[in-house]
Design an enzyme around this catalytic site. Structure first.
Site, PDB file in Angstrom:
ATOM      1  N   GLY A  12     -24.586  51.138  48.755  1.00 37.88           N
ATOM      2  CA  GLY A  12     -23.539  52.161  48.620  1.00 37.88           C
ATOM      3  C   GLY A  12     -23.766  53.058  47.416  1.00 37.88           C
ATOM      4  O   GLY A  12     -24.394  52.660  46.425  1.00 37.88           O
ATOM      5  N   ARG A  16     -16.719  56.496  43.843  1.00 39.62           N
ATOM      6  CA  ARG A  16     -15.625  56.510  42.876  1.00 39.62           C
ATOM      7  C   ARG A  16     -16.113  56.441  41.427  1.00 39.62           C
ATOM      8  O   ARG A  16     -15.359  56.601  40.487  1.00 39.62           O
ATOM      9  CB  ARG A  16     -14.660  55.333  43.167  1.00 39.62           C
ATOM     10  CG  ARG A  16     -13.852  55.541  44.428  1.00 39.62           C
ATOM     11  CD  ARG A  16     -13.194  54.259  44.913  1.00 39.62           C
ATOM     12  NE  ARG A  16     -14.122  53.383  45.642  1.00 39.62           N
ATOM     13  CZ  ARG A  16     -13.784  52.251  46.229  1.00 39.62           C
ATOM     14  NH1 ARG A  16     -12.539  51.819  46.175  1.00 39.62           N
ATOM     15  NH2 ARG A  16     -14.679  51.521  46.870  1.00 39.62           N
ATOM     16  N   GLY A  79     -21.527  51.550  56.420  1.00 43.31           N
ATOM     17  CA  GLY A  79     -20.600  50.425  56.312  1.00 43.31           C
ATOM     18  C   GLY A  79     -21.283  49.102  56.026  1.00 43.31           C
ATOM     19  O   GLY A  79     -22.498  48.959  56.183  1.00 43.31           O
ATOM     20  N   THR A  80     -20.481  48.129  55.603  1.00 42.67           N
ATOM     21  CA  THR A  80     -21.038  46.824  55.217  1.00 42.67           C
ATOM     22  C   THR A  80     -21.638  46.086  56.419  1.00 42.67           C
ATOM     23  O   THR A  80     -22.631  45.370  56.281  1.00 42.67           O
ATOM     24  CB  THR A  80     -19.962  45.951  54.553  1.00 42.67           C
ATOM     25  OG1 THR A  80     -18.774  45.967  55.359  1.00 42.67           O
ATOM     26  CG2 THR A  80     -19.607  46.448  53.161  1.00 42.67           C
ATOM     27  N   GLY A 141      -9.665  44.026  51.240  1.00 40.75           N
ATOM     28  CA  GLY A 141      -9.377  43.562  52.591  1.00 40.75           C
ATOM     29  C   GLY A 141      -8.433  42.365  52.503  1.00 40.75           C
ATOM     30  O   GLY A 141      -8.609  41.499  51.649  1.00 40.75           O
ATOM     31  N   ASN A 170     -10.073  39.361  50.590  1.00 43.87           N
ATOM     32  CA  ASN A 170     -11.472  39.059  50.871  1.00 43.87           C
ATOM     33  C   ASN A 170     -12.304  39.425  49.646  1.00 43.87           C
ATOM     34  O   ASN A 170     -12.279  40.567  49.200  1.00 43.87           O
ATOM     35  CB  ASN A 170     -11.896  39.898  52.089  1.00 43.87           C
ATOM     36  CG  ASN A 170     -13.387  39.852  52.338  1.00 43.87           C
ATOM     37  OD1 ASN A 170     -14.043  38.873  51.994  1.00 43.87           O
ATOM     38  ND2 ASN A 170     -13.912  40.910  52.950  1.00 43.87           N
ATOM     39  N   ASN A 228     -15.314  49.099  41.252  1.00 43.26           N
ATOM     40  CA  ASN A 228     -15.363  50.336  42.028  1.00 43.26           C
ATOM     41  C   ASN A 228     -15.114  51.577  41.189  1.00 43.26           C
ATOM     42  O   ASN A 228     -15.382  52.683  41.629  1.00 43.26           O
ATOM     43  CB  ASN A 228     -14.335  50.289  43.162  1.00 43.26           C
ATOM     44  CG  ASN A 228     -14.607  49.141  44.121  1.00 43.26           C
ATOM     45  OD1 ASN A 228     -15.698  49.024  44.657  1.00 43.26           O
ATOM     46  ND2 ASN A 228     -13.630  48.273  44.293  1.00 43.26           N
ATOM     47  N   ASN A 353     -43.816  50.000  12.761  1.00 45.80           N
ATOM     48  CA  ASN A 353     -44.539  49.361  13.878  1.00 45.80           C
ATOM     49  C   ASN A 353     -45.046  50.345  14.924  1.00 45.80           C
ATOM     50  O   ASN A 353     -45.784  49.967  15.810  1.00 45.80           O
ATOM     51  CB  ASN A 353     -43.647  48.314  14.560  1.00 45.80           C
ATOM     52  CG  ASN A 353     -42.380  48.921  15.144  1.00 45.80           C
ATOM     53  OD1 ASN A 353     -41.908  49.961  14.688  1.00 45.80           O
ATOM     54  ND2 ASN A 353     -41.832  48.257  16.148  1.00 45.80           N
ATOM     55  N   ALA A 390     -41.802  45.444  -5.234  1.00 50.79           N
ATOM     56  CA  ALA A 390     -40.808  46.419  -4.786  1.00 50.79           C
ATOM     57  C   ALA A 390     -41.473  47.763  -4.508  1.00 50.79           C
ATOM     58  O   ALA A 390     -42.308  48.227  -5.286  1.00 50.79           O
ATOM     59  CB  ALA A 390     -39.726  46.577  -5.844  1.00 50.79           C
TER      60      ALA A 390
HETATM   61  C1  UD1 Z   1     -15.409  45.334  50.696  1.00 48.17           C
HETATM   62  C2  UD1 Z   1     -14.775  44.602  51.879  1.00 48.17           C
HETATM   63  C3  UD1 Z   1     -13.348  44.199  51.505  1.00 48.17           C
HETATM   64  C4  UD1 Z   1     -13.376  43.340  50.248  1.00 48.17           C
HETATM   65  C5  UD1 Z   1     -14.137  44.047  49.113  1.00 48.17           C
HETATM   66  C6  UD1 Z   1     -14.367  43.078  47.948  1.00 48.17           C
HETATM   67  C7  UD1 Z   1     -15.707  45.503  53.954  1.00 48.17           C
HETATM   68  C8  UD1 Z   1     -15.487  46.411  55.104  1.00 48.17           C
HETATM   69  N1  UD1 Z   1     -14.747  45.455  53.036  1.00 48.17           N
HETATM   70  O1  UD1 Z   1     -14.628  46.513  50.477  1.00 48.17           O
HETATM   71  O2  UD1 Z   1     -12.768  43.469  52.572  1.00 48.17           O
HETATM   72  O3  UD1 Z   1     -12.063  43.045  49.862  1.00 48.17           O
HETATM   73  O4  UD1 Z   1     -15.436  44.487  49.547  1.00 48.17           O
HETATM   74  O5  UD1 Z   1     -14.898  43.745  46.847  1.00 48.17           O
HETATM   75  O6  UD1 Z   1     -16.724  44.856  53.905  1.00 48.17           O
HETATM   76  N2  UD1 Z   1     -22.541  48.694  51.009  1.00 48.17           N
HETATM   77  C9  UD1 Z   1     -23.776  48.868  51.611  1.00 48.17           C
HETATM   78  N3  UD1 Z   1     -23.891  49.733  52.654  1.00 48.17           N
HETATM   79  C10 UD1 Z   1     -22.840  50.424  53.154  1.00 48.17           C
HETATM   80  C11 UD1 Z   1     -21.571  50.211  52.555  1.00 48.17           C
HETATM   81  C12 UD1 Z   1     -21.455  49.358  51.498  1.00 48.17           C
HETATM   82  O7  UD1 Z   1     -24.763  48.275  51.185  1.00 48.17           O
HETATM   83  O8  UD1 Z   1     -23.038  51.170  54.114  1.00 48.17           O
HETATM   84  C13 UD1 Z   1     -22.428  47.778  49.856  1.00 48.17           C
HETATM   85  C14 UD1 Z   1     -21.940  48.491  48.628  1.00 48.17           C
HETATM   86  O9  UD1 Z   1     -23.030  48.954  47.849  1.00 48.17           O
HETATM   87  C15 UD1 Z   1     -21.159  47.404  47.898  1.00 48.17           C
HETATM   88  C16 UD1 Z   1     -20.730  46.454  49.016  1.00 48.17           C
HETATM   89  O10 UD1 Z   1     -21.484  46.786  50.156  1.00 48.17           O
HETATM   90  O11 UD1 Z   1     -21.961  46.696  46.975  1.00 48.17           O
HETATM   91  C17 UD1 Z   1     -19.242  46.604  49.329  1.00 48.17           C
HETATM   92  O12 UD1 Z   1     -18.996  47.945  49.733  1.00 48.17           O
HETATM   93  P1  UD1 Z   1     -17.745  48.747  49.224  1.00 48.17           P
HETATM   94  O13 UD1 Z   1     -17.784  50.104  49.821  1.00 48.17           O
HETATM   95  O14 UD1 Z   1     -17.610  48.637  47.757  1.00 48.17           O
HETATM   96  O15 UD1 Z   1     -16.598  47.916  49.963  1.00 48.17           O
HETATM   97  P2  UD1 Z   1     -15.083  47.746  49.542  1.00 48.17           P
HETATM   98  O16 UD1 Z   1     -14.319  48.940  49.982  1.00 48.17           O
HETATM   99  O17 UD1 Z   1     -14.997  47.381  48.103  1.00 48.17           O
HETATM  100 CA    CA Z   2     -16.402  47.294  46.344  1.00 48.21          CA
END
Ligand code: UD1
Ligand code: CA
Length: 422
Positions: A12, A16, A79-80, A141, A170, A228, A353, A390
């Protein structure tokens, strides 16, 4: 832990943060955010640590090039869940557990990861989620539980008022049986307010398929927190800094003022060493027992201090080894030096150095005494028992032999009444 791999989601951008740099490289307590989950995953015994990279991936790979990680590329950050899909090829055929961690969650502990795996093994679950109970769950979450256990995870953006009131969140850390997770990934859809493929939805799919999903509540609510925003980055630094100090204090180190001591998480310090106020230690520094450090001392690089070393105010030591009982009590810079035992480095001593191209080494032997204001132009050497007066400037390539005193600019052996000093 056998048959366990870790998958750290770190692709990501971290919008923010308003940063030019990828979020996981922003520092908390002196180290990049990503360092923390990597360290926890390794300490938990993961046989392979995969990191999903995307935004600014060259920079991330460069920063972690020596860490033995497997990088997986997520071209677009969708997305994750999509991040996990990107790792499918790298995990194909793997028949074990995958710990999924967030690259922006630095509080995770290795023993918690081990607990997630053993819980998953013991219960035969397809997934165990690490959760936290927070006073203010906004942004996370929410864990929706039903009679049969976890029913689903609802993201903030998708939650109704009743769900928003749920305080169990979560943490974004899970243990999955990889084959089970792999089996539902094709079912993910991006038709949600985020327009993303959410890993949390995969958990809903597992449950719908009749798989068992467990949730383990972290003993420490903090463990589930993510970073974040810049404000959370600052808070995280403070918490992690204190954690390092607590560990050192438990190991027998006196930290006079925990508010002003900044100590790298990789530092090792022996018992009965005293850290006075305003000490900064950066890098995998090793300090022996019974040392006295500070106030106002900075130690950097892979510096090693033997037992009973005393570094006082306004002393900086970098990439050096200092043996037992040596002292530099005031206003000194010691860089790229090997300092023997029982050496006295007086006020204002400088190892020059850097010659404009490279760092050069200074050697100071056992029992040597370097006089106030001496400049040691490296490479140079003061042999065991040698002394400088010195203000001496010991020029490049010179050695003060054992037992001699060298003075002046450029420094030469001190001759009194026609007699050399013996
Ligand atoms: C996520 C969780 C949320 C949880 C929170 C905890 C999901 C959908 N939501 O939300 O339930 O409470 O973490 O901190 O999973 N990332 C990728 N690729 C992407 C998107 C994100 O690698 O396409 C990585 C980001 O770099 C980050 C992590 O996944 O390290 C979490 O992503 P982030 O967007 O911060 O999720 P949250 O909104 O915090
Ligand atoms: Ca996060």
């Amino acid at each position: 832990m056998g048959n366990v791999k870790a998958l750290i989601l770190a692709a990501g951008k971290g919008v923010r943060m308003n940063s030019e740099r990828p979020k996981v490289l922003l520092e908390v307590n002196g180290l990049p955010l990503l360092w923390y989950p990597v360290c926890a995953a390794k300490a938990a015994g993961a046989e392979e640590v995969l990191v999903v990279v995307g935004a600014g991936r060259e920079e991330v790979q460069e920063a972690f090039t020596d860490d033995g990680l497997t990088f997986v590329i997520q071209q677009e950050q969708r997305g994750t869940g999509h991040a996990v899909i990107s790792a499918r090829e790298a995990l194909s055929g793997f028949d074990g557990y995958v710990l999924v961690l967030c690259g922006d969650s630095p509080f995770i502990e290795s023993d918690t990861l081990e607990r997630l795996v053993s819980h998953t093994e013991r219960t035969g679950a397809a997934c165990t989620i690490l959760t936290s109970i927070l006073d203010d769950p906004a942004g996370y979450g929410r864990i929706v539980r039903g009679e049969m256990g976890v029913r689903e995870i609802v993201e903030e953006k998708c939650a109704d008022e009743a769900q928003k009131a749920i305080r169990e969140i979560n943490s974004g850390t899970y243990c999955f049986r990889w084959r089970d997770l792999d089996g539902v990934l094709d079912g993910l859809r991006d038709e949600n307010p985020q327009g993303e493929y959410l890993l949390t939805d995969a958990i809903g799919l597992l449950i719908a398929r009749g798989s068992r999903v467990e949730a383990v509540v972290s003993g420490d609510p903090q463990e589930g927190l993510g970073v974040n925003t810049r404000a959370q980055q600052a808070d995280a630094s403070k918490i992690l800094r204190r954690k390092v100090l607590d560990r050192l204090m438990a190991e027998g180190v006196t930290v006079v003022d925990p508010v002003s001591a900044f100590i790298d998480p990789r530092a090792e310090i022996g018992p009965d060493t005293v850290i006075n106020p305003f000490v900064v230690i950066e890098g995998p520094v090793k300090i022996g027992a019974r040392c006295r450090i500070g106030p106002f001392t900075r130690i950097r690089g892979a510096t090693r201090l033997g037992e009973g070393v005393h570094l006082g105010n306004f002393v900086e030591v970098t990439r050096s080894a200092v043996s037992e009982g040596s002292r530099a009590l005031h206003l000194a810079f010691v860089g790229d030096a090997t300092v023997g035992g029982d050496v006295n480095i007086a006020a204002g001593v400088i190892t020059a150095n850097f010659d404009g191209n490279a760092h050069r080494v200074t050697e100071i032997g056992d029992g040597a005494s370097v006089g106030a204001g001496t400049v040691l132009v490296a490479p140079c050497r003061v042999a065991a028992g040698g002394r400088t007066g010195a203000g001496a400037v010991l020029t490049r390539g010179k050695t003060v032999p054992s037992g001699e005193i060298w003075v002046g600019v450029p420094a030469k052996e001190l001759v009194r009444d026609g007699h050399t000093n013996g």
